[in-house]
Write a protein that holds these residues in place. Structure first.
Motif, short mmCIF file in Angstrom:
data_model
loop_
_atom_site.label_atom_id
_atom_site.label_comp_id
_atom_site.label_asym_id
_atom_site.label_seq_id
_atom_site.Cartn_x
_atom_site.Cartn_y
_atom_site.Cartn_z
N ALA A 12 30.48 63.31 -4.05
CA ALA A 12 29.81 62.26 -3.28
C ALA A 12 28.82 61.47 -4.13
CB ALA A 12 29.10 62.87 -2.07
N ASN A 13 28.77 60.16 -3.86
CA ASN A 13 27.86 59.26 -4.57
C ASN A 13 27.20 58.34 -3.54
OD1 ASN A 13 26.75 57.03 -5.97
ND2 ASN A 13 28.19 57.26 -7.65
N PRO A 14 25.99 58.67 -3.09
CA PRO A 14 25.33 57.91 -2.02
C PRO A 14 25.21 56.41 -2.29
CG PRO A 14 24.17 59.96 -2.41
CD PRO A 14 25.18 59.83 -3.51
N LYS A 15 24.94 56.03 -3.54
CA LYS A 15 24.82 54.61 -3.86
C LYS A 15 26.15 53.89 -3.66
CE LYS A 15 20.94 54.72 -7.12
NZ LYS A 15 20.50 54.42 -8.51
N LYS A 16 27.22 54.52 -4.14
CA LYS A 16 28.54 53.91 -3.98
C LYS A 16 28.97 53.93 -2.51
CE LYS A 16 33.10 53.65 -6.02
NZ LYS A 16 33.99 54.08 -7.11
N ILE A 40 33.30 58.05 -3.00
CA ILE A 40 34.16 58.64 -4.03
C ILE A 40 35.26 57.66 -4.39
CG2 ILE A 40 35.53 60.66 -4.68
CD1 ILE A 40 34.27 62.11 -2.25
N SER A 41 35.50 57.46 -5.68
CA SER A 41 36.55 56.54 -6.11
C SER A 41 37.93 57.12 -5.79
CB SER A 41 36.45 56.26 -7.60
OG SER A 41 36.76 57.41 -8.36
N VAL A 42 38.89 56.24 -5.59
CA VAL A 42 40.26 56.68 -5.28
C VAL A 42 40.87 57.51 -6.41
CG1 VAL A 42 42.60 55.90 -4.73
CG2 VAL A 42 40.64 54.79 -3.65
N PRO A 43 40.72 57.12 -7.69
CA PRO A 43 41.28 57.97 -8.75
C PRO A 43 40.77 59.40 -8.72
CG PRO A 43 40.71 55.81 -9.63
CD PRO A 43 40.17 55.86 -8.23
N LYS A 44 39.49 59.59 -8.39
CA LYS A 44 38.94 60.95 -8.32
C LYS A 44 39.56 61.73 -7.16
CE LYS A 44 34.47 60.16 -10.56
NZ LYS A 44 33.01 60.18 -10.39
N ILE A 45 39.80 61.03 -6.04
CA ILE A 45 40.42 61.70 -4.89
C ILE A 45 41.87 62.07 -5.23
CG2 ILE A 45 41.08 61.50 -2.46
CD1 ILE A 45 38.71 59.60 -2.11
N ARG A 46 42.58 61.14 -5.87
CA ARG A 46 43.98 61.41 -6.25
C ARG A 46 44.07 62.62 -7.17
NH1 ARG A 46 47.69 57.77 -4.74
NH2 ARG A 46 47.01 55.66 -4.14
N LYS A 47 43.15 62.71 -8.10
CA LYS A 47 43.15 63.86 -9.03
C LYS A 47 42.88 65.16 -8.28
CE LYS A 47 41.00 65.46 -13.33
NZ LYS A 47 39.98 65.15 -14.37
N LEU A 63 41.67 67.90 8.49
CA LEU A 63 41.05 66.99 7.54
C LEU A 63 41.17 65.54 8.03
CD1 LEU A 63 39.71 67.25 4.74
CD2 LEU A 63 41.97 66.90 3.71
N LEU A 64 42.32 65.21 8.59
CA LEU A 64 42.57 63.86 9.08
C LEU A 64 41.72 63.53 10.31
CD1 LEU A 64 44.40 61.44 8.40
CD2 LEU A 64 46.13 62.41 9.92
N MET A 65 41.32 64.54 11.05
CA MET A 65 40.48 64.32 12.24
C MET A 65 39.02 64.06 11.88
SD MET A 65 42.39 64.43 14.91
CE MET A 65 43.77 63.75 13.97
N ASN A 66 38.67 64.24 10.62
CA ASN A 66 37.28 64.12 10.19
C ASN A 66 36.81 62.68 10.27
OD1 ASN A 66 34.82 64.25 8.39
ND2 ASN A 66 35.55 66.37 8.22
N LEU A 67 35.55 62.48 10.59
CA LEU A 67 34.97 61.13 10.69
C LEU A 67 34.73 60.51 9.31
CD1 LEU A 67 32.35 61.67 13.55
CD2 LEU A 67 34.58 60.54 13.72
N ILE A 68 34.71 61.32 8.27
CA ILE A 68 34.45 60.81 6.92
C ILE A 68 35.72 60.21 6.33
CG2 ILE A 68 33.79 61.46 4.57
CD1 ILE A 68 31.91 63.54 5.82
N HIS A 69 35.58 58.99 5.85
CA HIS A 69 36.73 58.21 5.37
C HIS A 69 37.48 58.93 4.25
CE1 HIS A 69 38.77 54.28 4.76
NE2 HIS A 69 38.90 54.74 3.52
N GLU A 70 36.76 59.43 3.26
CA GLU A 70 37.44 60.07 2.12
C GLU A 70 38.17 61.34 2.52
OE1 GLU A 70 34.00 57.76 0.16
OE2 GLU A 70 34.36 58.84 2.02
N HIS A 71 37.73 61.99 3.59
CA HIS A 71 38.46 63.16 4.07
C HIS A 71 39.82 62.74 4.62
CE1 HIS A 71 34.63 65.82 4.75
NE2 HIS A 71 34.75 65.38 3.52
#
Length: 232
Positions: A12-16, A40-47, A63-71
């Motif tokens: 996680a990166n609060p500024k981003k 979180i950047s997409v490349p980091k999630i893909r990795k 995971l898909l039910m989570n309110l957080i976008h990156e989840h």
């Protein structure tokens, strides 16, 4: 052993996150209202997701039910990985799972990272276009975007009829995100051997189609051709 949620939390990166919240229009009344970002950047999630491609559909659904976008994005990218390497039976299960959970695929990047690789790939093989056209006629913005983006799988295999038919269905759509998606797919069709079909579509509709859609579709044309089609 760390969970995917714990691993995402470490990245996680609060500024981003603040920047992404603005970019994905999470304000009141905007298309991404209420979406929460970790930054979180997409490349980091893909990795990261390659580590979790053996998660069960039940775990992915949580995971898909989570309110957080990156989840949710991680869940869909894991699903894409599972589909890519799945058996015929597993792919059918993943396709059905995807359709069952459409309400959680609710931002343009979630659609664009998964619709072609699951819905498009499955429907190209099994020729069940009825599902595609039902999505194109949906009242839900994201389902309509899924319909047109899914045809990217068809375009890559030289099949253009469904892209053209769905583009025609969406010509009067009011949403800019649909205009961009349709124009993008028309442009890709032209780049991948469908220039004759693209120009036929444009000659019929360039005077009435949304300007954003048209600009995206003709982006790779010569200056002279772009000027011709942009004239009303």
């Amino acid at each position: 052993m760390p969970s995917v949620i714990e691993d995402l939390g470490e990245l996680a990166n609060p500024k981003k996150a603040k920047v992404l919240s603005g970019f994905f229009k999470t304000g009141k009344g905007q298309y991404g209202e209420g979406d929460i970002f970790l930054g979180i950047s997409v490349p980091k999630i893909r990795k990261l997701v390659k580590k979790y491609k053996k998660l069960s559909l039940m775990e992915i659904e949580k995971l898909l039910m989570n309110l957080i976008h990156e989840h949710r994005l991680a869940a869909l990218l894991i699903l894409v990985e599972k589909y890519k390497y799945g058996t015929v039976i597993e792919r059918k299960e993943i396709f059905d799972f995807y359709l069952k959970n459409l309400k959680k695929i609710n931002n343009w990047d979630l659609v664009d990272s998964s619709a072609e690789r699951i819905v498009g790939e499955y429907l190209y093989i099994y020729s069940n276009e009825k599902t595609l056209y039902n999505l194109a006629r949906s009242d839900n913005l994201w389902e309509r975007r899924i319909a047109i983006i899914a045809t990217y799988a068809f375009i890559k295999k030289g099949k253009f009829n469904d892209t053209l038919a769905i583009a025609e269905t969406l010509l009067s759509d009011k949403q800019d995100l649909i205009h961009k998606a349709v124009g993008w797919m028309l442009r890709e069709m032209g780049k991948r051997g469908g220039m004759k079909e693209l120009e036929g579509f444009l000659m019929k509709y360039h005077k009435t189609m949304p300007r954003t859609m048209l600009r995206y579709a003709i982006e790779k044309f010569s200056k002279e051709k772009r000027e011709f089609y942009m004239r009303r």
